[in-house]
Design an enzyme around this catalytic site. Structure first.
Site, mmCIF file in Angstrom:
data_model
loop_
_atom_site.group_PDB
_atom_site.id
_atom_site.type_symbol
_atom_site.label_atom_id
_atom_site.label_comp_id
_atom_site.label_asym_id
_atom_site.label_seq_id
_atom_site.Cartn_x
_atom_site.Cartn_y
_atom_site.Cartn_z
ATOM 1 N N LYS A 218 -4.695 -14.076 -1.572
ATOM 2 C CA LYS A 218 -5.729 -13.421 -0.798
ATOM 3 C C LYS A 218 -6.442 -12.381 -1.656
ATOM 4 O O LYS A 218 -5.809 -11.636 -2.414
ATOM 5 C CB LYS A 218 -5.114 -12.745 0.440
ATOM 6 C CG LYS A 218 -4.446 -13.720 1.393
ATOM 7 C CD LYS A 218 -5.444 -14.622 2.068
ATOM 8 C CE LYS A 218 -4.772 -15.528 3.081
ATOM 9 N NZ LYS A 218 -5.742 -16.349 3.843
ATOM 10 N N ASP A 246 -8.844 -16.592 -1.642
ATOM 11 C CA ASP A 246 -9.333 -16.635 -0.262
ATOM 12 C C ASP A 246 -9.754 -15.233 0.154
ATOM 13 O O ASP A 246 -8.929 -14.325 0.232
ATOM 14 C CB ASP A 246 -8.218 -17.153 0.651
ATOM 15 C CG ASP A 246 -8.663 -17.340 2.093
ATOM 16 O OD1 ASP A 246 -9.809 -16.988 2.420
ATOM 17 O OD2 ASP A 246 -7.858 -17.840 2.897
ATOM 18 N N GLU A 272 -12.399 -19.263 -1.412
ATOM 19 C CA GLU A 272 -12.417 -19.705 -0.017
ATOM 20 C C GLU A 272 -13.015 -18.619 0.883
ATOM 21 O O GLU A 272 -12.719 -17.436 0.696
ATOM 22 C CB GLU A 272 -10.983 -20.016 0.396
ATOM 23 C CG GLU A 272 -10.797 -20.505 1.811
ATOM 24 C CD GLU A 272 -9.346 -20.878 2.058
ATOM 25 O OE1 GLU A 272 -8.919 -20.808 3.224
ATOM 26 O OE2 GLU A 272 -8.632 -21.222 1.094
ATOM 27 N N GLU A 304 -12.040 -23.309 7.839
ATOM 28 C CA GLU A 304 -10.960 -23.051 8.786
ATOM 29 C C GLU A 304 -11.438 -22.422 10.088
ATOM 30 O O GLU A 304 -10.781 -22.583 11.124
ATOM 31 C CB GLU A 304 -9.869 -22.182 8.166
ATOM 32 C CG GLU A 304 -10.246 -20.733 7.920
ATOM 33 C CD GLU A 304 -9.101 -19.948 7.299
ATOM 34 O OE1 GLU A 304 -8.478 -19.154 8.015
ATOM 35 O OE2 GLU A 304 -8.835 -20.123 6.097
ATOM 36 N N ASP A 327 -9.773 -27.806 10.097
ATOM 37 C CA ASP A 327 -8.705 -27.153 10.844
ATOM 38 C C ASP A 327 -8.402 -28.019 12.057
ATOM 39 O O ASP A 327 -9.309 -28.519 12.725
ATOM 40 C CB ASP A 327 -9.129 -25.749 11.275
ATOM 41 C CG ASP A 327 -7.998 -24.997 11.952
ATOM 42 O OD1 ASP A 327 -7.313 -24.222 11.264
ATOM 43 O OD2 ASP A 327 -7.792 -25.190 13.168
ATOM 44 N N HIS A 354 -7.032 -26.670 6.072
ATOM 45 C CA HIS A 354 -6.472 -25.332 6.280
ATOM 46 C C HIS A 354 -5.168 -25.459 7.041
ATOM 47 O O HIS A 354 -5.029 -26.250 7.962
ATOM 48 C CB HIS A 354 -7.454 -24.480 7.101
ATOM 49 C CG HIS A 354 -6.828 -23.251 7.680
ATOM 50 N ND1 HIS A 354 -6.675 -23.064 9.042
ATOM 51 C CD2 HIS A 354 -6.317 -22.152 7.081
ATOM 52 C CE1 HIS A 354 -6.099 -21.899 9.258
ATOM 53 N NE2 HIS A 354 -5.869 -21.324 8.098
#
Length: 434
Positions: A218, A246, A272, A304, A327, A354
């Site tokens: 992240k 992400d 992402e 997602e 998703d 995702h």
């Protein structure tokens, strides 16, 4: 013999993940939760589905499922699948509830929970895992399950049929390969934003030793912190493993380009959700920028929280993504995901679903396998996200070996929760919440 849905039971199930920082990112600090629905039938078989949420607000999706349940209750499975688009529209285009979307947010997520439960029921009745049921369905039946309204400028029924027919060639060989080797995966468990550096290093080292060669972190904190943590992971995994990032929508467009200019040092495979999920043109601009920054080595991935097939259509038409992240329950369930998978194939963009959360790994493994077997037909650029949380609460949890998913074998969509987990984590009366 016809099978009738006699009752729809809805459960508010929440897991206290926030305290440990599991699932933490640039925006979200929550308790992973599921609005879980069970379709009881007169045949004694129960269909299970859910939509994933982040804690508070789970009561809203539960209420939305209750508000839509009358479209399912009392209907037979045979009736539903005799005209699957009409059934899907009864939920997604409810003449009064559609106003609250349309086809987005709480109502659409509730639609997905019910639709997924119906497909789980069908797969269980057929005695097949969901990936197998879908991969073996005749082309005309798959095409008849898709609502092409608003997407025919990107994908027509005839084009979808041609893709699915082509996917029949070599299907058995591809299936044999998956049975032998499993499906490629990457792990996000090493790099939650709330983890301290020493934990990131230890988890990365452990994941590498377990066979993972693709890992995601992240970003979206302080830029210097992001780069420091990225350097730690790259140092542990070496130059050849993949490192994905992400940002969970936290950056503005120019901010994303600036931050990726610095992060390009560690050779990211993708960035992402670099900006707002609905900003199609922003994603396109970032995609062009990161392509130039990295000589094409980095790409934009998102999806997602893309609300519906129309958002995906635009992302593809605008060349805004190099990886499409479907998703399983943000959109309107299996029917809508089929449209998204086929559009990605039409535009030549690989699908990397995702996952994580509560049960998303269990769900999307089936979708990724179907995509490979019947639609995309190549593993190039295809991976399923893996997060090592909460699988113990499912009757048929995911199985991995050396960084790859193993094919699910039990009938259904792997979406059935253990009764004892529902009882323990039901909100607000379960023991863990009292």
């Amino acid at each position: 013999m016809s099978v009738t849905v006699t009752a729809v039971d809805v459960h508010d199930v929440r897991f206290p993940t926030a305290a440990a920082g599991d699932g933490s990112d640039a925006i979200n600090r929550g308790d992973y939760s599921a609005s879980y629905v069970e379709l009881r039938t007169d045949a004694g078989v129960t269909g299970a589905g859910f939509t994933f949420t982040n804690g508070r607000g789970n009561e809203l999706t539960c209420a939305a499922i209750e508000a839509l349940a009358h479209h399912v209750r009392g209907r037979t499975v045979e009736e539903i699948f005799a005209d699957p688009v009409a059934f899907w529209r009864s939920l997604s285009a409810d003449v009064q509830l559609r106003w609250l979307g349309p086809e987005k947010g709480v109502i659409h997520m509730a639609t997905g929970a019910l639709v997924n439960a119906v497909w789980d029921l069908r797969a269980k009745l057929a005695g097949k895992p969901m990936w197998q049921l879908l991969a073996e369905l005749p082309t005309e039946e798959l095409v008849a399950s898709i609502d092409f309204h608003h997407i025919t400028d990107a994908l027509t029924p005839d084009e979808a049929a041609a893709i699915l027919d082509k996917g029949l060639v070599g299907l058995d060989e591809r299936r044999a390969g998956l049975e032998r080797d499993g499906f490629p995966s990457y792990t996000t468990s090493v790099g939650w934003l709330g983890y301290p550096d020493d934990k990131v290093r230890a988890l990365t080292r452990q994941a590498y030793a377990q066979g993972w060669r693709a890992m995601k972190m992240k970003v979206g904190g302080l830029p210097a912190d992001d780069l420091r943590r990225a350097r730690i992971i790259r140092e542990e995994i070496g130059p050849d493993a993949l490192l994905m990032m992400d940002a969970n929508q936290v950056w503005d467009v120019d901010e994303a380009i600036t931050n990726m200019t610095a992060l390009a040092e560690v050779d990211p495979y993708w960035i992402e959700e670099p900006t707002h999920a609905d900003d199609i043109l922003g994603h396109a601009r970032i995609a062009r920028a990161v392509t130039d920054l990295t000589d094409g080595r980095c790409r934009v991935a998102t999806g997602e929280v893309a609300a519906n097939r129309v958002i995906f259509k635009q992302l593809l038409q605008a060349e805004a993504i190099g990886v499409m992240q479907i998703d399983a329950c943000r959109v309107g369930g299996v029917n809508e995901v089929l449209a998204e998978i086929l559009m990605a194939a039409k535009f030549g963009v690989p699908i990397c679903p995702h996952s994580g959360g509560v049960g998303l790994c269990e769900y999307v493994q089936h979708l990724a396998v179907f995509d490979y077997l019947r639609v995309g037909t190549s593993l190039d650029g295809r991976m399923v996200e893996y997060v090592d949380h909460l699988h113990e609460h499912f009757v048929d949890p995911v199985r991995t070996r050396e960084g790859r998913y193993l094919l699910p074998e039990a009938p259904g969509y792997s979406s059935t929760m253990k009764p004892e987990s529902i009882a323990e984590f039901r909100f607000p009366d379960g023991p863990v919440w009292r």
